[in-house]
Design an enzyme around this catalytic site. Sequence first.
Site, PDB file in Angstrom:
ATOM      1  N   ARG A  21      43.332  35.111  38.891  1.00 54.49           N
ATOM      2  CA  ARG A  21      42.300  34.237  39.429  1.00 54.49           C
ATOM      3  C   ARG A  21      42.912  32.936  39.948  1.00 54.49           C
ATOM      4  NH1 ARG A  21      40.673  28.921  38.787  1.00 54.49           N
ATOM      5  NH2 ARG A  21      38.514  28.713  39.340  1.00 54.49           N
ATOM      6  N   HIS A  26      44.201  29.062  43.954  1.00 55.84           N
ATOM      7  CA  HIS A  26      45.073  27.909  44.186  1.00 55.84           C
ATOM      8  C   HIS A  26      46.323  28.202  45.017  1.00 55.84           C
ATOM      9  CE1 HIS A  26      42.629  25.586  41.475  1.00 55.84           C
ATOM     10  NE2 HIS A  26      42.801  26.491  40.523  1.00 55.84           N
TER      11      HIS A  26
END
Length: 57
Positions: A21, A26
């Site tokens: 995730r 990011h």
Amino acid sequence: MDEATRQNYSAIQWRDIIDFRNLLVHEYFRIDLQIVWAIVEHQIPILKSQINTILTS
């Protein structure tokens, strides 16, 4: 997910889920679409079954 749930269902690769995730959110420039697709095809069905087990218990 709370720590008790993680411990009760230790067969689930919680750290891998969290790391994936974080990569998607990011560090999306590092995403390898072939790896993502392999995860979708092979790992998500397993995870879905494991989550259904959690939800029904």
